[in-house]
Write an enzyme that holds these catalytic residues in place. Structure first.
Site, PDB file in Angstrom:
ATOM      1  N   ALA A   1      15.994 -17.072  13.562  1.00  0.00           N
ATOM      2  CA  ALA A   1      14.557 -16.992  13.830  1.00  0.00           C
ATOM      3  C   ALA A   1      14.161 -15.595  14.303  1.00  0.00           C
ATOM      4  CB  ALA A   1      14.170 -18.028  14.881  1.00  0.00           C
TER       5      ALA A   1
ATOM      6  N   HIS B   1       0.850  -1.201   0.000  1.00  0.00           N
ATOM      7  CA  HIS B   1       0.000   0.000   0.000  1.00  0.00           C
ATOM      8  C   HIS B   1       0.877   1.240   0.000  1.00  0.00           C
ATOM      9  CE1 HIS B   1      -3.594  -2.375   0.830  1.00  0.00           C
ATOM     10  NE2 HIS B   1      -2.915  -2.999   1.781  1.00  0.00           N
TER      11      HIS B   1
ATOM     12  N   ARG C   1      27.990 -13.521  13.102  1.00  0.00           N
ATOM     13  CA  ARG C   1      29.265 -14.220  12.882  1.00  0.00           C
ATOM     14  C   ARG C   1      29.312 -14.772  11.456  1.00  0.00           C
ATOM     15  NH1 ARG C   1      29.543 -19.898  13.259  1.00  0.00           N
ATOM     16  NH2 ARG C   1      27.710 -20.935  14.094  1.00  0.00           N
TER      17      ARG C   1
END
Length: 208
Positions: A182, A122, A205
């Site tokens: 995650a 949008h 890392r």
């Protein structure tokens, strides 16, 4: 004894009919997918998968050999392309939405609940955004980009792993072999062979 045999026979008939219905359902479902995308015959499309091609051009969504689809693919009516390489995995409840292009390499593993978007969907202008919403509600997604929707291609190179609940935003390139931890939100390019994490995602890392 006769009653037991009768019940066993009825159960076998029921299972036979059930398998027949499931086979026909899966066949029809696969036919519907082929009308919306170009899919290699070896691709596994699992029950949670959906493909929504608002442009109605099946060559704009491609899924390569031996890939597995459990999530959702969507391209907008006015523009969009999704290309998924070979031996990839798209997890359940993952959404890949395109109005520019999303190019995913080979052996890319995308966990569940991942969002990959090459577009804002949008306008940031409230008036234009409201007019866009009214247009979708009344006549469906517009076939022309007349509502100031900002989009930019996403590239995910070979051998990338994207952890669950992560978000990949427009204009991002993720280098080969990298890992997105995650719950990360990726807003900038990721170099090859690094692990990134956080919101916004930052390198933590290198991968040897």
């Amino acid at each position: 004894m006769i009653k037991k045999l009768k019940n066993q026979l009825l159960q076998k008939i029921f299972l036979y009919l059930k398998r027949g219905l499931e086979t026909e359902y899966n066949r029809q479902r696969y036919t519907d997918f082929l009308a919306n995308a170009t899919i290699h015959s070896s691709v596994k499309i699992l029950p949670s998968a959906t493909i929504e091609n608002l442009s109605q051009c099946p060559t704009l969504i491609n899924i390569g050999r031996d890939s597995v689809l459990r999530g959702e693919l969507l391209i907008f009516a006015h523009a969009g392309e999704i290309f998924i390489g070979e031996e990839c995995y798209v997890g359940e409840s993952t959404r890949i939405w395109s109005s520019a292009s999303i190019n995913i390499g080979n052996r890319v593993y995308i966990s569940h609940n991942v969002n990959i978007h090459d577009t804002n969907s949008h306008s940031i202008d409230s008036y234009i955004r409201h007019q866009h919403f009214l247009s979708i509600m009344s006549t469906g997604h517009p076939k022309e980009d007349i509502f100031d929707i900002q989009s930019s291609p996403v590239i995910i190179e070979d051998d990338v792993w994207i952890g669950f609940n992560s978000t990949i935003l427009k204009g991002v390139k993720i280098g080969r072999g990298s890992v997105i931890a995650a719950c990360s939100v990726v807003t900038k390019d990721v170099l090859p062979n690094v692990i990134v994490a956080g919101n916004p995602a930052r390198p933590i890392r290198k991968i040897k």
